[in-house]
Design an enzyme around this catalytic site. Structure first.
Site, PDB file in Angstrom:
ATOM      1  N   ARG A 104       0.856  -1.192   0.000  1.00  0.00           N
ATOM      2  CA  ARG A 104       0.000   0.000   0.000  1.00  0.00           C
ATOM      3  C   ARG A 104       0.893   1.245   0.000  1.00  0.00           C
ATOM      4  NH1 ARG A 104      -2.268   0.593   6.221  1.00  0.00           N
ATOM      5  NH2 ARG A 104      -0.406  -0.150   7.235  1.00  0.00           N
ATOM      6  N   ASN A 142      -4.232   8.550   4.058  1.00  0.00           N
ATOM      7  CA  ASN A 142      -3.983   7.833   5.321  1.00  0.00           C
ATOM      8  C   ASN A 142      -2.506   7.931   5.664  1.00  0.00           C
ATOM      9  OD1 ASN A 142      -5.168   5.890   7.382  1.00  0.00           O
ATOM     10  ND2 ASN A 142      -3.396   4.714   6.696  1.00  0.00           N
ATOM     11  N   GLU A 143      -2.213   8.384   6.855  1.00  0.00           N
ATOM     12  CA  GLU A 143      -0.834   8.416   7.364  1.00  0.00           C
ATOM     13  C   GLU A 143       0.169   8.797   6.269  1.00  0.00           C
ATOM     14  OE1 GLU A 143       0.108   4.826   9.478  1.00  0.00           O
ATOM     15  OE2 GLU A 143      -0.900   5.536  11.268  1.00  0.00           O
ATOM     16  N   GLU A 299      -6.581   6.366  15.535  1.00  0.00           N
ATOM     17  CA  GLU A 299      -6.251   4.935  15.564  1.00  0.00           C
ATOM     18  C   GLU A 299      -5.440   4.605  16.806  1.00  0.00           C
ATOM     19  OE1 GLU A 299      -4.155   3.246  12.274  1.00  0.00           O
ATOM     20  OE2 GLU A 299      -5.323   4.354  10.791  1.00  0.00           O
ATOM     21  N   TRP A 307       2.781  -5.857  13.696  1.00  0.00           N
ATOM     22  CA  TRP A 307       3.958  -5.418  12.940  1.00  0.00           C
ATOM     23  C   TRP A 307       5.185  -5.136  13.792  1.00  0.00           C
ATOM     24  CZ3 TRP A 307       4.590  -0.737  15.163  1.00  0.00           C
ATOM     25  CH2 TRP A 307       3.449  -0.044  15.568  1.00  0.00           C
ATOM     26  N   GLU A 347      -2.832  -7.939   7.765  1.00  0.00           N
ATOM     27  CA  GLU A 347      -3.083  -7.520   9.148  1.00  0.00           C
ATOM     28  C   GLU A 347      -4.044  -8.445   9.879  1.00  0.00           C
ATOM     29  OE1 GLU A 347      -1.970  -2.858   9.046  1.00  0.00           O
ATOM     30  OE2 GLU A 347      -4.036  -3.323   8.473  1.00  0.00           O
ATOM     31  N   LYS A 348      -4.101  -9.715   9.426  1.00  0.00           N
ATOM     32  CA  LYS A 348      -5.101 -10.600  10.056  1.00  0.00           C
ATOM     33  C   LYS A 348      -4.793 -10.895  11.513  1.00  0.00           C
ATOM     34  CE  LYS A 348      -3.125 -14.601   7.678  1.00  0.00           C
ATOM     35  NZ  LYS A 348      -2.204 -13.751   6.863  1.00  0.00           N
ATOM     36  N   PHE A 349      -3.542 -10.687  11.954  1.00  0.00           N
ATOM     37  CA  PHE A 349      -3.236 -10.898  13.376  1.00  0.00           C
ATOM     38  C   PHE A 349      -3.258  -9.598  14.178  1.00  0.00           C
ATOM     39  CE2 PHE A 349      -1.422 -14.797  11.525  1.00  0.00           C
ATOM     40  CZ  PHE A 349      -2.244 -15.682  12.193  1.00  0.00           C
ATOM     41  N   HIS A 350      -3.755  -8.530  13.581  1.00  0.00           N
ATOM     42  CA  HIS A 350      -3.942  -7.271  14.305  1.00  0.00           C
ATOM     43  C   HIS A 350      -5.274  -7.356  15.031  1.00  0.00           C
ATOM     44  CE1 HIS A 350      -4.293  -3.003  15.144  1.00  0.00           C
ATOM     45  NE2 HIS A 350      -3.103  -2.790  14.604  1.00  0.00           N
TER      46      HIS A 350
HETATM   47  C1  GAL Z   1      -1.684   2.285  10.944  1.00  0.00           C
HETATM   48  C2  GAL Z   1      -2.449   2.341   9.633  1.00  0.00           C
HETATM   49  C3  GAL Z   1      -3.625   1.383   9.644  1.00  0.00           C
HETATM   50  C4  GAL Z   1      -3.206   0.030  10.144  1.00  0.00           C
HETATM   51  C5  GAL Z   1      -2.574   0.183  11.505  1.00  0.00           C
HETATM   52  C6  GAL Z   1      -2.138  -1.127  12.105  1.00  0.00           C
HETATM   53  O1  GAL Z   1      -0.403   2.810  10.827  1.00  0.00           O
HETATM   54  O2  GAL Z   1      -2.927   3.635   9.390  1.00  0.00           O
HETATM   55  O3  GAL Z   1      -4.148   1.284   8.338  1.00  0.00           O
HETATM   56  O4  GAL Z   1      -2.294  -0.528   9.252  1.00  0.00           O
HETATM   57  O5  GAL Z   1      -1.433   1.003  11.409  1.00  0.00           O
HETATM   58  O6  GAL Z   1      -1.557  -0.958  13.374  1.00  0.00           O
END
Ligand code: GAL
Length: 632
Positions: A104, A142-143, A299, A307, A347-350
Site C-alpha cells: 500500500r 492515510n498516514e 487509531e 507489525w 493484518e489478520k493478526f492485528h
Molecule cells: C496504521 C495504519 C492502519 C493500520 C494500523 C495497524 O499505521 O494507518 O491502516 O495498518 O497502522 O496498526
C-alpha cells in the site's frame, strides 16, 4: 460528546456481516467510523468505472444505526491498474529502485497520473456523499509519508527544482545556501540538480535538508489538492488526516495548518514499560499543533498489533487506560484500528474491536464498557488541557540534527526529546509541545532539547521570553547552525551566547557506552568545554569545568546542560528548576507513575488520574483510572 469508534472496512466482508456490524456498533456506543480508507479498488475496479452502489448501502446502513462517518478519500492505496498502466505513479527509492504495487501507499506525489486518478475519485466521492446525512468529516488519504516519506524519481526531481527556485530565487542563491564551493559541488544549471540519490559518500547536508522539507511539502500538496475538492463540495464538513504518531517524515506544524482538526494514530508497545510515556508525548505534540485545540485519536490497537516482530497483547484494563489517557491529554475522539479483525491479508493478526471469535469475547465486552464510559464523559469534549510548561520541537531542526558527519551520531531527536520529556512527566508537570517561534509568555518553564538549527527569529524569541521573566532550559548542541545548516559564527552557540552567558570552546562527545563523572553522578553521550561569560556553574564535570549552568538574564533565568545526566539525576535537576520557575504538577503529591492531567472548561475542571502502577493510590485503583469532575 466524545466520539467513539474505529476504522471500518466493510469491503472485506459479505453483506450479512455488515448488518451485524451496524447492530453491534450501536450496542457498543460507537458513534463514528472512519470508512473506506483502502476501498479505492472496490469503488473503481477499472479506470473510470465506478461502483458506488455497495458503498451507498453501507453509508445508509450506518446512518440508520446512528453511526456517523469520517469518510476517507480512499487515495492511500492505488489499485494495481494504476501502477500497471502508469509505472511513473509508483515511487522510486534513493538507490533508483522503483517500488512495486502489492502492498500500500505506493504513490509518487509528483506523478500527474496519480494526481489525476486520485482527484478523479475524490471528486466523485465529494459529489456523491458531500451532503449525505451520515457524513461527519473527511479523512484525507492515510498516514501520509509513513511508509514512503520521499520519492527520488525524475518527476520529483523536476518538482524539487521548482521548489528550490521558489526557496532560493536563482542558482547563485542555491549555491550559496548549499555551500557548493565545498567539494566542487557548484551547480551551473538547474537540470543538474537531482534529489539526493545514493552517492559515493557523505551527501551535501543542505541538499538533504531541503529535500526533506520538499518531500513533506510534495505530499502536503497532494493532501491540499484533495482537501480543496472536498471543501468545495461540502464547505462545512471538517477535514483531517491521521498523523502517523510523531515522526520526522512530515513537517507536522505545516500539515496541521491545513487541517481543521488534528488527528493522529498511536501504537505504544504494550510490552514496553514506558509505552505510556511515549503516548503522552505524542498526545502533547498533537495538541500543540493547533494551540491546544482538542484533537482526535483516530487509531490505536484494541490489543496486539501485527507489525512489531513480537506483538504482546494489552493486559486487561490497558486499552481503557490508553484511551482515557488520550482524553486526559486533549482528545475528543477515541477510535481504533479496526472495527472487525480481518480474516485475510497482511493484518489478520492485528486485534480488532470485534475479534475473530466474535462479539462474545472479553475484548469486545471491554469495548462496550468503554463506549458506555465515554458516553458519560460527554462534557469533557471541548475543554482544554492546562499546562504551564512547554517543550520545543521543530522539524527542520530534527532533519538537520540527524544528518551524518556530526560530532556524534548518537544524538537522535526522539531520544533527546524523551530525555527531557520523561522527567517532567515523572514530576507530574503537564507540558505543551510548541515551536521555537511560538509566543511563550504564558509558560513558567520552557525546555529546549538540542535545538541545533535555530533561526535568528527563534533565538530572539527565547531571549525575549527569559528577559520578561521566563525560565528556560537549553541542552547542548543547540544554537549551532542557521536554517541553511551553516554555522552561526562567533563562538558556539552564537545566537544564544548572551542569553546563556557562556561560550562552548569545544565539543567533546562520549563514545557509545562511555560515561563521565559529574557532580550529578555519571553522565553519558556528551561533554564539552565551556567558558563562562556571566553564567554560574551549578554542576560540574570531575575536572571542575561547568556541566550545568544558570544565567540570570533580564527578569528570568536561562539554564544550560552541557551533558546528559542519568534519568534520575535529570528528574532531580528538572524538579529543582521547575520549583524555581514556579511550574507545578497538575495535582501535587502523587506518587511517581500516577499521571494527572487537568482539562478546564467554563466553570468546570476534569481531573484525570491514571495509575500506571500495581499499587492502588487513594481513589485510583492499581492500573486504574479515575476522572473527577469539579465545579467550583
Ligand atoms: C496504521 C495504519 C492502519 C493500520 C494500523 C495497524 O499505521 O494507518 O491502516 O495498518 O497502522 O496498526
Amino acid at each position: 460528546m466524545i466520539r467513539y469508534g474505529g476504522d471500518y472496512n466493510p469491503e472485506q466482508w459479505p453483506r450479512a456481516v455488515w448488518a451485524e456490524d451496524a447492530k453491534l456498533m450501536r450496542e457498543a456506543g460507537v458513534n463514528l467510523v472512519t470508512l473506506g480508507i483502502f476501498a479505492w479498488a472496490q469503488v473503481e475496479p477499472a479506470p473510470g468505472e465506478y461502483d458506488f452502489g455497495w458503498f451507498d448501502d453501507v453509508m445508509n446502513l450506518l446512518h440508520d444505526h446512528d453511526v456517523d462517518v469520517c469518510l476517507a478519500t480512499m487515495t492511500a492505496s492505488p489499485p494495481p491498474w494504476l501502477g500497471h498502466r502508469h509505472p511513473d505513479s509508483l515511487p522510486v527509492a534513493a538507490d533508483g529502485q522503483r517500488l512495486s504495487y502489492g502492498s500500500r501507499c505506493h504513490l509518487c506525489p509528483s506523478s500527474p497520473a496519480y494526481r489525476e486518478a486520485s482527484l478523479g475519485l475524490v471528486t466523485r466521492l465529494a459529489e456523491r456523499y458531500g451532503a449525505h446525512p451520515a457524513l461527519h468529516s473527511w479523512h484525507i488519504g492515510n498516514e501520509w509519508g509513513c511508509q514512503v516519506p520521499a520519492c527520488y524519481c525524475d518527476l520529483c526531481a523536476a518538482a524539487f527544482r521548482r521548489w528550490l527556485s521558489d526557496r532560493h530565487g536563482d542558482l547563485d542563491g542555491l549555491n550559496e545556501a548549499w555551500t557548493t564551493t565545498f567539494w566542487s559541488q557548484r551547480y551551473s544549471s538547474w537540470e543538474e540538480i537531482l534529489p539526493p540519490r545514493r552517492t559515493t559518500g557523505i551527501p551535501n547536508p543542505a541538499h538533504t535538508l531541503d529535500f526533506a522539507e520538499f518531500s513533506s511539502d510534495a505530499l502536503l500538496a497532494c493532501y491540499r489538492a484533495e482537501t480543496e475538492v472536498v471543501r468545495r463540495a461540502a464547505p462545512e464538513i471538517p477535514v483531517t488526516t491521521n498523523l502517523c504518531n510523531v515522526m520526522p517524515n512530515t513537517d507536522l506544524p505545516a500539515w496541521a495548518a491545513e487541517m481543521d482538526v488534528v488527528s493522529g494514530d498511536c501504537y505504544p508497545n504494550p510490552g514496553s514499560p514506558d509505552g505510556h510515556l511515549e503516548s503522552a508525548l505524542y498526545f502533547d505534540v498533537w495538541r500543540g499543533l493547533k494551540d491546544g485545540q482538542p484533537w482526535w485519536l483516530l487509531e490505536q490497537a484494541p490489543s496486539a498489533v501485527n507489525w512489531m516482530g513480537t506483538n504482546p497483547a494489552k493486559q486487561p484494563g490497558r486499552m481503557r487506560r490508553d484511551s482515557l489517557q488520550a482524553v486526559a491529554r486533549g482528545a475528543d475522539t477515541v477510535m481504533f484500528f479496526q472495527w472487525r479483525a480481518s480474516r485475510g491479508g497482511a493484518e489478520k493478526f492485528h486485534s480488532g474491536m470485534v475479534p475473530h471469535a466474535g462479539p462474545d469475547h472479553p475484548l469486545h465486552r471491554s469495548i462496550r464498557e468503554l463506549g458506555r464510559e465515554l458516553a458519560e464523559l460527554g462534557d469533557v469534549a471541548g475543554t482544554r488541557v492546562q499546562a504551564d510548561t512547554a517543550i520545543v520541537l521543530d522539524w527542520r531542526n530534527w532533519w538537520a540534527l540527524e544528518q551524518e558527519s556530526h560530532p556524534s551520531d548518537q544524538i537522535r531527536m526522539m531520544g533527546r526529546l524523551r530525555d527531557h520529556y520523561d522527567p517532567l512527566w515523572k514530576l507530574g508537570i503537564t507540558t505543551d509541545v510548541v515551536r521555537p517561534t511560538t509566543d511563550l509568555s504564558k509558560y513558567r518553564l520552557v525546555v529546549v532539547p538540542n535545538l541545533y538549527l535555530i533561526s535568528g527569529e527563534a533565538a530572539r524569541n527565547l531571549a525575549s521570553y527569559v528577559d520578561s521573566g521566563g525560565h528556560l532550559v537549553v541542552s547542548f548542541f543547540s544554537g549551532i547552525v542557521d536554517e541553511r545548516d551553516q554555522i552561526w559564527m562567533g563562538g558556539y552557540p552564537a545566537p544564544l551566547r548572551d542569553l546563556l552567558g557562556l561560550t562552548v570552546l569545544e565539543f567533546d562527545p562520549l563514545l557509545p557506552g562511555a560515561s563521565t563523572a559529574t557532580s550529578l553522578g555519571e553522565a553519558t553521550l556528551w561533554s564539552e568545554h565551556i567558558q563562562l561569560e556571566g553564567a554560574t556553574a551549578m554542576e560540574t564535570f570531575a575536572n571542575g569545568e561547568p556541566a550545568v549552568t544558570r544565567h540570570a538574564f533580564g527578569k528570568g533565568a536561562a539554564w544550560y546542560l552541557a551533558t546528559r545526566p542519568a534519568p534520575d539525576a535529570m528528574t532531580g535537576l528538572m524538579g529543582r528548576i521547575a520549583r524555581e520557575a514556579g511550574a507545578t504538577p497538575a495535582v501535587p503529591g502523587l506518587p511517581e507513575g500516577v499521571e494527572a492531567v487537568v482539562r478546564v472548561g467554563d466553570d468546570v475542571r476534569h481531573v484525570f488520574l491514571i495509575n500506571h502502577t500495581d499499587q492502588a493510590f487513594d481513589e485510583v485503583p492499581a492500573r486504574g483510572v479515575t476522572v473527577r469532575t469539579e465545579r467550583p
